[in-house]
Design a protein around this motif. Structure first.
Motif, PDB file in Angstrom:
ATOM      1  N   UNK A  69       0.844  -0.931   0.140  1.00 40.48           N
ATOM      2  CA  UNK A  69       0.084   0.168  -0.232  1.00 40.48           C
ATOM      3  C   UNK A  69       1.010   1.351   0.000  1.00 40.48           C
ATOM      4  N   UNK A  70       0.335   2.199  -0.856  1.00 37.75           N
ATOM      5  CA  UNK A  70       1.092   3.556  -0.619  1.00 37.75           C
ATOM      6  C   UNK A  70       1.245   4.015   0.662  1.00 37.75           C
ATOM      7  N   UNK A  71       2.204   4.864   0.932  1.00 37.88           N
ATOM      8  CA  UNK A  71       2.386   5.729   2.088  1.00 37.88           C
ATOM      9  C   UNK A  71       1.118   6.295   2.531  1.00 37.88           C
ATOM     10  N   UNK A  72       0.467   7.014   1.762  1.00 39.86           N
ATOM     11  CA  UNK A  72      -0.667   7.994   2.101  1.00 39.86           C
ATOM     12  C   UNK A  72      -1.947   6.965   2.829  1.00 39.86           C
ATOM     13  N   UNK A  73      -2.136   5.748   2.004  1.00 47.23           N
ATOM     14  CA  UNK A  73      -3.253   4.891   2.527  1.00 47.23           C
ATOM     15  C   UNK A  73      -2.738   4.406   4.022  1.00 47.23           C
ATOM     16  N   UNK A  74      -1.431   4.022   4.005  1.00 52.83           N
ATOM     17  CA  UNK A  74      -1.042   3.816   5.220  1.00 52.83           C
ATOM     18  C   UNK A  74      -1.157   4.874   6.423  1.00 52.83           C
ATOM     19  N   UNK A  75      -0.893   5.651   6.092  1.00 52.45           N
ATOM     20  CA  UNK A  75      -0.953   6.958   7.131  1.00 52.45           C
ATOM     21  C   UNK A  75      -2.377   7.266   7.393  1.00 52.45           C
ATOM     22  N   UNK A  76      -3.339   7.262   6.339  1.00 53.89           N
ATOM     23  CA  UNK A  76      -4.887   7.294   6.757  1.00 53.89           C
ATOM     24  C   UNK A  76      -5.321   6.277   7.895  1.00 53.89           C
ATOM     25  N   UNK A  77      -5.126   4.950   7.417  1.00 55.16           N
ATOM     26  CA  UNK A  77      -5.278   3.988   8.052  1.00 55.16           C
ATOM     27  C   UNK A  77      -4.723   3.856   9.725  1.00 55.16           C
ATOM     28  N   UNK A  78      -3.728   4.074   9.681  1.00 56.15           N
ATOM     29  CA  UNK A  78      -2.695   4.186  11.003  1.00 56.15           C
ATOM     30  C   UNK A  78      -3.432   5.407  11.961  1.00 56.15           C
ATOM     31  N   UNK A  79      -3.702   6.190  11.256  1.00 59.82           N
ATOM     32  CA  UNK A  79      -4.234   7.650  11.908  1.00 59.82           C
ATOM     33  C   UNK A  79      -5.669   7.217  12.430  1.00 59.82           C
ATOM     34  N   UNK A  80      -6.557   6.490  11.597  1.00 57.13           N
ATOM     35  CA  UNK A  80      -7.932   6.086  12.141  1.00 57.13           C
ATOM     36  C   UNK A  80      -7.686   5.140  13.045  1.00 57.13           C
ATOM     37  N   UNK A  81      -6.943   4.254  13.019  1.00 50.70           N
ATOM     38  CA  UNK A  81      -6.671   3.318  14.318  1.00 50.70           C
ATOM     39  C   UNK A  81      -6.122   3.892  15.428  1.00 50.70           C
ATOM     40  N   UNK A  82      -5.306   4.915  15.381  1.00 53.21           N
ATOM     41  CA  UNK A  82      -4.965   5.449  16.630  1.00 53.21           C
ATOM     42  C   UNK A  82      -5.955   6.423  17.283  1.00 53.21           C
ATOM     43  N   UNK A  83      -6.804   7.040  16.469  1.00 60.40           N
ATOM     44  CA  UNK A  83      -8.148   7.570  16.843  1.00 60.40           C
ATOM     45  C   UNK A  83      -9.161   6.767  17.458  1.00 60.40           C
ATOM     46  N   UNK A  84      -9.319   5.832  16.993  1.00 61.29           N
ATOM     47  CA  UNK A  84     -10.066   4.682  17.459  1.00 61.29           C
ATOM     48  C   UNK A  84      -9.714   4.070  18.879  1.00 61.29           C
ATOM     49  N   UNK A  85      -8.393   4.004  19.013  1.00 64.29           N
ATOM     50  CA  UNK A  85      -7.979   3.393  20.410  1.00 64.29           C
ATOM     51  C   UNK A  85      -7.766   4.510  21.323  1.00 64.29           C
ATOM     52  N   UNK A  86      -8.047   5.874  20.987  1.00 64.78           N
ATOM     53  CA  UNK A  86      -7.807   7.132  21.856  1.00 64.78           C
ATOM     54  C   UNK A  86      -9.056   7.266  22.603  1.00 64.78           C
ATOM     55  N   UNK A  87      -9.942   6.606  22.579  1.00 63.61           N
ATOM     56  CA  UNK A  87     -10.965   6.813  23.440  1.00 63.61           C
ATOM     57  C   UNK A  87     -11.873   8.107  23.451  1.00 63.61           C
TER      58      UNK A  87
END
Length: 120
Positions: A69-87
């Motif tokens: 996956x391109x970096x932009x897609x990785x960055x989007x998914x990683x950010x979403x997962x971090x926000x989901x875990x952030x309560x």
């Protein structure tokens, strides 16, 4: 030099050349910033008790993801997962329940499944 000796020398040269070639560095399809690569490897090591023998496996993991996956897609998914875990409570629904969030995180989950297959 006899023909048999010549073949023996060629076979020995190939035997030594093949392992070196098999260990050539892998260059992933997509280029990721060094900080993102380091962040992934450090996170992977932290999740596994900072065992030195896992360094290659963790590095293989980010290389595999960068292949898929391109970096932009990785960055989007990683950010979403971090926000989901952030309560974030109810505001977090934006990062859990939208089709875009689900699609982006699914791409990363598929890449991580491939990591589990490739990096042992």
């Amino acid at each position: 030099m006899t023909r048999a000796a010549l073949y023996l020398c060629l076979a020995a040269a190939l035997a030594f050349a093949l392992p070196a070639r098999a260990q050539a560095p892998h260059h992933p399809k997509h280029d990721y910033p060094t900080a993102a690569r380091a962040d992934y490897v450090i996170g992977c090591l932290a999740a596994n008790g900072f065992k030195r023998e896992l360094l290659d496996k963790c590095a293989c993991g980010i290389d595999t993801i960068a292949d898929l996956m391109p970096y932009d897609d990785y960055e989007k998914a990683d950010t979403i997962l971090r926000l989901q875990q952030g309560g974030l409570g109810e505001r977090g629904a934006l990062f859990r329940d939208t089709p875009i969030a689900k699609d982006e995180t699914e791409k990363l989950r598929r890449a991580q499944a491939e990591v589990n297959l490739r990096c042992k």
